[in-house]
Design an enzyme around this catalytic site. Sequence first.
Site, PDB file in Angstrom:
ATOM      1  N   CYS A   1       0.847  -1.185   0.000  1.00  0.00           N
ATOM      2  CA  CYS A   1       0.000   0.000   0.000  1.00  0.00           C
ATOM      3  C   CYS A   1       0.887   1.240   0.000  1.00  0.00           C
ATOM      4  O   CYS A   1       1.793   1.363   0.820  1.00  0.00           O
ATOM      5  CB  CYS A   1      -0.902  -0.021   1.237  1.00  0.00           C
ATOM      6  SG  CYS A   1      -1.897   1.478   1.434  1.00  0.00           S
TER       7      CYS A   1
ATOM      8  N   CYS B   1       0.652   3.194   3.502  1.00  0.00           N
ATOM      9  CA  CYS B   1       1.172   2.700   4.786  1.00  0.00           C
ATOM     10  C   CYS B   1       2.248   1.626   4.672  1.00  0.00           C
ATOM     11  O   CYS B   1       2.849   1.244   5.678  1.00  0.00           O
ATOM     12  CB  CYS B   1       0.032   2.181   5.656  1.00  0.00           C
ATOM     13  SG  CYS B   1      -0.669   0.613   5.090  1.00  0.00           S
TER      14      CYS B   1
ATOM     15  N   CYS C   1      -7.050  -1.323   1.779  1.00  0.00           N
ATOM     16  CA  CYS C   1      -5.934  -1.849   2.564  1.00  0.00           C
ATOM     17  C   CYS C   1      -6.452  -2.178   3.953  1.00  0.00           C
ATOM     18  O   CYS C   1      -7.111  -1.355   4.591  1.00  0.00           O
ATOM     19  CB  CYS C   1      -4.828  -0.799   2.640  1.00  0.00           C
ATOM     20  SG  CYS C   1      -3.492  -1.240   3.774  1.00  0.00           S
TER      21      CYS C   1
ATOM     22  N   CYS D   1      -4.684   0.406   6.739  1.00  0.00           N
ATOM     23  CA  CYS D   1      -4.996   1.839   6.848  1.00  0.00           C
ATOM     24  C   CYS D   1      -6.339   2.216   6.226  1.00  0.00           C
ATOM     25  O   CYS D   1      -6.727   3.378   6.257  1.00  0.00           O
ATOM     26  CB  CYS D   1      -3.884   2.681   6.244  1.00  0.00           C
ATOM     27  SG  CYS D   1      -3.735   2.566   4.443  1.00  0.00           S
TER      28      CYS D   1
ATOM     29  N   CYS E   1      -9.018  -5.275  -9.603  1.00  0.00           N
ATOM     30  CA  CYS E   1      -8.655  -4.176 -10.497  1.00  0.00           C
ATOM     31  C   CYS E   1      -8.142  -3.043  -9.605  1.00  0.00           C
ATOM     32  O   CYS E   1      -8.922  -2.359  -8.945  1.00  0.00           O
ATOM     33  CB  CYS E   1      -9.899  -3.771 -11.284  1.00  0.00           C
ATOM     34  SG  CYS E   1      -9.620  -2.496 -12.503  1.00  0.00           S
TER      35      CYS E   1
END
Length: 137
Positions: free
Chosen positions: A48, A51, A97, A100, A122
């Site tokens: 991510c 984070c 995510c 976060c 996607c």
Amino acid sequence: MTDFKLIADDEWRQRLSPEEYHVLRQAGTEPPGTGEYENTTTEGIYTCRACGHEIFRSTEKFSSHCGWPSFYSPAGNDNVIERVDNSLGMRRVEVLCANCESHLGHVFEGEGYQTPTDLRYCINSISMKLEEKSVDK
């Protein structure tokens, strides 16, 4: 250790570029065909961008020709959150995510891709960073 779920909006604006903030924190979408990872075949771990949490691996990435990077499975069952998204007059499943709760993209099923799961995650390139490394299947 930072609890990313407690970060205030002002701090996210300081941590992320305006484009990253729009996608990750406001559930935006980068234009199709513009992301840096759409056609990448480099082996590694996708984390991510907000984070650093591991979200996908190159071993589950496939070419869907949809305009965004596609994966048939996340890195682990607890690495992403999926929730129903009824925006834009349609029913989709948003992918976030798990660390976060930043917006990553959407997951679609039953599109007929020859993958083990018949799912297509996607994902916006701008919501990820690729850490190049050897990955076991």
